[in-house]
Scaffold this motif. Structure first.
Motif, PDB file in Angstrom:
ATOM      1  N   SER A  87       0.876  -1.331  -0.056  1.00 41.93           N
ATOM      2  CA  SER A  87      -0.174  -0.069   0.007  1.00 41.93           C
ATOM      3  C   SER A  87       0.695   1.292   0.035  1.00 41.93           C
ATOM      4  O   SER A  87       1.963   1.421   0.562  1.00 41.93           O
ATOM      5  N   ARG A 125      -9.609  -0.914  -4.806  1.00 44.33           N
ATOM      6  CA  ARG A 125      -8.362  -0.912  -4.209  1.00 44.33           C
ATOM      7  C   ARG A 125      -8.005   0.472  -3.958  1.00 44.33           C
ATOM      8  O   ARG A 125      -7.033   0.656  -2.903  1.00 44.33           O
ATOM      9  N   GLN A 183      -5.549   6.673  -1.397  1.00 44.21           N
ATOM     10  CA  GLN A 183      -5.031   5.503  -0.643  1.00 44.21           C
ATOM     11  C   GLN A 183      -5.151   4.307  -1.621  1.00 44.21           C
ATOM     12  O   GLN A 183      -6.046   4.285  -2.269  1.00 44.21           O
ATOM     13  N   ASN A 211      -4.502   0.488  -2.002  1.00 45.97           N
ATOM     14  CA  ASN A 211      -4.108  -0.801  -1.316  1.00 45.97           C
ATOM     15  C   ASN A 211      -3.909  -1.840  -2.595  1.00 45.97           C
ATOM     16  O   ASN A 211      -4.450  -1.510  -3.759  1.00 45.97           O
TER      17      ASN A 211
END
Length: 123
Positions: free
Chosen positions: A17, A66, A81, A83
């Motif tokens: 991440s 994601r 963000q 991930n």
């Protein structure tokens, strides 16, 4: 003077991440649609996500589930963000305010753009 400064890029392994940040100044952030684009070598500039001032969002199919975009209007900052990163997510990520690519290239004359931050995902 308009400025968009990205940070948070780096190198991670697949499944990892990262959180990108873009801090803006010099324009009406709250009135702008804030975008994240990316460009990999040899590929066109690709829209990843955007967020409007009503907090509605858009995600490219390739990142849905994601990536999450958010913004802090008081800090004039937009976040991405990311991930479960995959090698195909590798590229330079650009923040843009009301920005659109031109000729397949990011950082066009349309809108305001940051300088970009490199994201590299290894398998």
């Amino acid at each position: 003077q308009v400025k968009l400064v990205e940070s948070g890029g780096g190198s991670v392994q697949a499944g990892g991440s990262l959180r990108l940040s873009c801090t803006a100044s010099g324009f009406a952030f709250s009135d702008s649609v804030m975008h994240w684009y990316r460009q990999a070598p040899g590929n066109d500039c690709e829209l990843v996500s955007y967020i409007k001032n009503d907090h509605s969002t858009y995600y490219a199919d390739s990142v849905k589930g994601r990536f999450t975009i958010s913004q802090d209007t008081g800090k004039m900052t937009v976040y991405l963000q990311m991930n479960n990163l995959q090698p195909e997510d590798t590229g330079v990520y650009y923040c843009a305010a009301d920005g659109f690519p031109s000729g397949g290239v990011c950082r066009s004359v349309y809108g305001y753009w940051g300088q970009g931050t490199q994201v590299t995902v290894s398998s």
